[in-house]
Design a protein around this motif. Structure first.
Motif, short mmCIF file in Angstrom:
data_model
loop_
_atom_site.label_atom_id
_atom_site.label_comp_id
_atom_site.label_asym_id
_atom_site.label_seq_id
_atom_site.Cartn_x
_atom_site.Cartn_y
_atom_site.Cartn_z
N MET A 127 1.07 -0.98 -0.03
CA MET A 127 0.32 0.06 -0.29
C MET A 127 0.64 1.13 0.23
N ASN A 128 1.10 1.75 -0.59
CA ASN A 128 1.75 2.70 -0.90
C ASN A 128 0.73 4.30 -0.76
N LEU A 129 0.58 5.88 0.71
CA LEU A 129 0.35 6.08 0.52
C LEU A 129 0.82 7.54 -0.18
N GLY A 130 1.77 7.71 -0.51
CA GLY A 130 2.26 8.76 -0.95
C GLY A 130 1.91 9.12 -2.31
N SER A 131 1.89 8.49 -3.07
CA SER A 131 1.82 8.95 -4.42
C SER A 131 0.16 9.66 -4.46
N LYS A 132 -0.88 9.03 -4.25
CA LYS A 132 -1.41 10.51 -4.09
C LYS A 132 -1.90 11.91 -3.59
N SER A 133 -0.68 12.03 -2.29
CA SER A 133 -0.71 12.84 -2.56
C SER A 133 0.40 14.31 -3.58
N LYS A 134 1.47 13.25 -4.15
CA LYS A 134 1.70 13.46 -5.79
C LYS A 134 0.80 14.19 -6.35
N LYS A 135 1.38 15.61 -6.76
CA LYS A 135 0.65 16.32 -8.12
C LYS A 135 1.67 16.12 -9.46
N ARG A 136 0.96 15.72 -10.79
CA ARG A 136 1.88 16.17 -11.32
C ARG A 136 2.44 17.34 -11.76
N VAL A 137 3.76 17.42 -12.48
CA VAL A 137 3.94 19.09 -12.29
C VAL A 137 4.23 19.02 -13.83
N VAL A 138 3.40 20.18 -14.30
CA VAL A 138 3.39 20.98 -15.20
C VAL A 138 4.36 21.99 -16.38
N LEU A 139 4.92 21.41 -17.12
CA LEU A 139 6.01 22.15 -17.95
C LEU A 139 5.78 23.45 -18.56
N PRO A 140 6.58 24.24 -18.49
CA PRO A 140 5.77 25.47 -20.03
C PRO A 140 6.28 25.06 -20.97
N SER A 141 4.94 25.33 -22.04
CA SER A 141 5.58 24.79 -23.21
C SER A 141 6.47 25.51 -23.64
N ARG A 142 7.32 24.79 -24.89
CA ARG A 142 9.02 24.69 -25.62
C ARG A 142 8.60 26.03 -26.15
N PRO A 143 9.55 26.58 -25.89
CA PRO A 143 9.62 27.84 -27.03
C PRO A 143 9.21 27.23 -28.39
N GLU A 144 9.16 28.72 -29.42
CA GLU A 144 8.87 28.27 -30.77
C GLU A 144 10.56 28.52 -31.45
N PRO A 145 11.25 27.50 -32.47
CA PRO A 145 12.55 27.62 -32.75
C PRO A 145 12.50 28.73 -33.55
N PRO A 146 13.69 29.87 -33.46
CA PRO A 146 14.17 30.96 -34.64
C PRO A 146 13.88 30.62 -35.95
N THR A 147 13.11 31.55 -36.28
CA THR A 147 13.17 31.33 -37.80
C THR A 147 14.27 31.50 -38.92
N VAL A 148 14.74 31.62 -39.49
CA VAL A 148 15.78 31.62 -40.56
C VAL A 148 16.32 33.06 -40.95
N ASP A 149 15.05 34.15 -40.89
CA ASP A 149 15.47 35.16 -40.69
C ASP A 149 16.03 35.61 -39.22
N GLN A 150 15.74 35.19 -38.34
CA GLN A 150 16.90 35.28 -36.96
C GLN A 150 17.64 34.63 -36.63
N ILE A 151 18.48 34.03 -37.06
CA ILE A 151 19.17 32.96 -37.35
C ILE A 151 20.26 33.69 -37.76
N LEU A 152 19.58 34.34 -38.95
CA LEU A 152 20.51 35.24 -39.75
C LEU A 152 21.36 36.15 -39.27
N GLU A 153 20.03 36.90 -38.36
CA GLU A 153 20.19 37.85 -37.63
C GLU A 153 21.19 38.30 -36.75
N ASP A 154 21.36 37.15 -36.47
CA ASP A 154 22.55 36.71 -34.97
C ASP A 154 23.95 36.46 -35.16
N ILE A 155 23.48 35.89 -36.81
CA ILE A 155 25.45 35.91 -37.09
C ILE A 155 25.33 36.87 -37.23
#
Length: 107
Positions: free
Chosen positions: A1-29
């Motif tokens: 019997m595992n009593l601790g598993s009911k009290s743990k809540k799942r951590v919601v991670l933030p969504s990943r940022p969009e990858p940079p566009t080609v123009d943004q990469i070239l501007e950075d370079i």
């Protein structure tokens, strides 16, 4: 019997940022300073592609040509092997028929 598993809540991670566009990469370079670590590492390791020597380019070209020639020869050899395999299969079938015929004659 595992009593601790009911009290743990799942951590919601933030969504990943969009990858940079080609123009943004070239501007950075383009905005990077000449002493940027990326450029200095490329110079130290000899991987600065804008400074490729003619002999290196020629060597790569010859290597590509050789690869294409070998690939063509490989495809031709494959075709020959398929043809020979079919000939062997037909010869094997004929041999089986001939053996059955010889066995039938002796009985």
């Amino acid at each position: 019997m595992n009593l601790g598993s009911k009290s743990k809540k799942r951590v919601v991670l933030p969504s990943r940022p969009e990858p940079p566009t080609v123009d943004q990469i070239l501007e950075d370079i383009n905005r990077a300073a000449p002493n940027d670590p990326v450029f200095s590492i490329l110079e130290q390791t000899g991987q600065d592609s804008s400074r490729a020597s003619d002999s290196d380019v020629d060597s790569r070209f010859q290597q590509c040509r050789r690869y294409l020639e070998l690939n063509e020869r490989l495809q031709e050899a494959r075709g020959q092997l398929l043809k020979q395999r079919e000939e062997l299969r037909v010869a094997g079938e004929q041999l089986d028929k001939d053996m059955d015929e010889v066995k039938g004659q002796t009985l």
